[in-house]
Design a protein around this motif. Sequence first.
Motif, short mmCIF file in Angstrom:
data_model
loop_
_atom_site.label_atom_id
_atom_site.label_comp_id
_atom_site.label_asym_id
_atom_site.label_seq_id
_atom_site.Cartn_x
_atom_site.Cartn_y
_atom_site.Cartn_z
N VAL A 1 -69.14 3.13 26.76
CA VAL A 1 -69.09 3.64 25.39
C VAL A 1 -68.06 2.85 24.57
N HIS A 2 -66.92 2.56 25.18
CA HIS A 2 -65.88 1.80 24.48
C HIS A 2 -66.38 0.39 24.12
N ARG A 3 -67.09 -0.26 25.06
CA ARG A 3 -67.63 -1.60 24.78
C ARG A 3 -68.68 -1.55 23.69
N ALA A 4 -69.51 -0.51 23.69
CA ALA A 4 -70.51 -0.38 22.64
C ALA A 4 -69.85 -0.29 21.28
N ARG A 5 -68.77 0.47 21.19
CA ARG A 5 -68.06 0.60 19.91
C ARG A 5 -67.46 -0.74 19.48
N GLN A 6 -66.88 -1.47 20.44
CA GLN A 6 -66.25 -2.76 20.10
C GLN A 6 -67.28 -3.80 19.68
N LEU A 7 -68.34 -3.93 20.46
CA LEU A 7 -69.31 -5.00 20.21
C LEU A 7 -70.10 -4.77 18.92
N LEU A 8 -70.41 -3.52 18.61
CA LEU A 8 -71.15 -3.24 17.39
C LEU A 8 -70.21 -3.03 16.20
N ALA A 9 -68.89 -3.06 16.47
CA ALA A 9 -67.88 -2.90 15.41
C ALA A 9 -68.12 -1.63 14.61
N THR A 10 -68.35 -0.53 15.33
CA THR A 10 -68.56 0.75 14.67
C THR A 10 -67.31 1.62 14.78
N ASP A 11 -67.27 2.68 13.98
CA ASP A 11 -66.12 3.57 13.99
C ASP A 11 -66.09 4.47 15.22
N ILE A 12 -67.24 4.73 15.79
CA ILE A 12 -67.34 5.65 16.91
C ILE A 12 -68.55 5.30 17.76
N ALA A 13 -68.46 5.58 19.04
CA ALA A 13 -69.61 5.48 19.94
C ALA A 13 -69.55 6.69 20.85
N TYR A 14 -70.73 7.16 21.30
CA TYR A 14 -70.74 8.37 22.13
C TYR A 14 -72.03 8.43 22.94
N MET A 15 -72.02 9.30 23.94
CA MET A 15 -73.16 9.43 24.85
C MET A 15 -73.45 10.91 25.09
N VAL B 1 -69.51 11.70 26.67
CA VAL B 1 -68.37 10.79 26.47
C VAL B 1 -68.33 10.39 25.00
N THR B 2 -67.13 10.32 24.44
CA THR B 2 -66.97 9.83 23.06
C THR B 2 -65.85 8.80 23.03
N ASP B 3 -65.91 7.89 22.06
CA ASP B 3 -64.85 6.92 21.83
C ASP B 3 -64.67 6.77 20.33
N GLY B 4 -63.52 7.20 19.83
CA GLY B 4 -63.26 7.13 18.40
C GLY B 4 -63.49 8.44 17.67
N SER B 5 -63.85 9.50 18.38
CA SER B 5 -64.13 10.78 17.73
C SER B 5 -62.82 11.46 17.31
N ILE B 6 -62.86 12.16 16.16
CA ILE B 6 -61.69 12.88 15.66
C ILE B 6 -61.99 14.37 15.47
N SER B 7 -63.22 14.78 15.75
CA SER B 7 -63.65 16.16 15.49
C SER B 7 -63.93 16.90 16.81
N ALA B 8 -63.22 18.02 17.02
CA ALA B 8 -63.46 18.84 18.21
C ALA B 8 -64.87 19.44 18.18
N LYS B 9 -65.33 19.82 17.00
CA LYS B 9 -66.67 20.40 16.87
C LYS B 9 -67.73 19.36 17.25
N PHE B 10 -67.52 18.12 16.85
CA PHE B 10 -68.47 17.06 17.19
C PHE B 10 -68.49 16.80 18.69
N ARG B 11 -67.31 16.79 19.33
CA ARG B 11 -67.23 16.53 20.78
C ARG B 11 -67.86 17.64 21.60
N ALA B 12 -68.01 18.83 21.01
CA ALA B 12 -68.62 19.96 21.71
C ALA B 12 -70.09 20.17 21.30
N LEU B 13 -70.65 19.22 20.55
CA LEU B 13 -72.00 19.38 19.99
C LEU B 13 -73.08 19.32 21.07
#
Length: 324
Positions: free
Chosen positions: A86-100, A114-126
């Motif tokens: 997930v971290h590599r996906a975020r880096q290579l696509l130069a996005t603000d966040i990547a998740y699975m 899994v999330t990388d770059g997330s700032i929202s607890a509600k989003f991480r529990a979606l």
Amino acid sequence: MVRRFLELLAREASAVEFEGPIIQARAAGADPAAIEELEQAKVEALKVRDLLKRRARREAELSALYDTAGDLAALRDLDAVLEAIVHRARQLLATDIAYMTLHDPERGDTYMRVTDGSISAKFRALRLAMGHGLGGLVAQTATPYATADYFADARFRHKEHIDEAVTEEGLVAILGVPLRLGQRVIGVLMAANRSARPFHQEEVSLLASLAAHAAVAIDNARLLQETRNALEELSQAHRTAREHGEAVERAALAHDRMTSLVLRGGGIEDVAAVVTDVLGGSLAVLDDLGRAISGDVGELDAGGCSRRRRRRGRWGVRCAGATC
């Protein structure tokens, strides 16, 4: 001036800087033919610049895929491997966040894994039901989907709890590809931006390659766990069989020795000696009044054994020790 373009290429200058030589030539009063030649040189230089950038990006993508394959080969911790993907996906696509997200067969939906770059607890529990939102549609159709502006895209079923989580995370542009094992979709790998942007086909292909690695990692982890469980069950069965075999051997030995003892006319003390010798521990033989015929009852009580049973209607037996 043409040499100036080569210098710009060598130091990986931005596209805007390639206008500099032309502006300088016009300021110096160059004739139209020279200006036209510089314009053509600029166009060719920008083509070379784009080609070099694409090759550099491709090298980075191949390196990331190679590193991911290495992680799978040395798989020890599934969470660490998935987080790396997930971290590599975020880096290579130069996005603000990547998740699975992964499929939950019991509930029939997908949950955030899994999330990388997330700032929202509600989003991480979606959790996403099949067909709901972009991720739910990817999971349902096993097809990649991308949108430059999620909330303005009518292709997706916008559910209140999903839109609230996406809004809290601040996401606008989203790309999702399926995690597939054969024909079965086990989850979705996604990359997203907090501003509008299109996702190009090569980015979709890259994310799909990373998703394929993630699916292999998940399946390998499952197989490893099943193997561990099978080995543990086999080991337990082996221990049980060994203990049973040892018990049978002890019983057979006691039987042979007691048979020999009876044939020789041995007494109670001799029988007690055989039992303690073969089975271990201590043994006391009692009469009907609870008095010791053989062995020390006090020693047995101190050992914490209080079992008493009748033998042939006349004797009681007490034993102490691990084998009593």
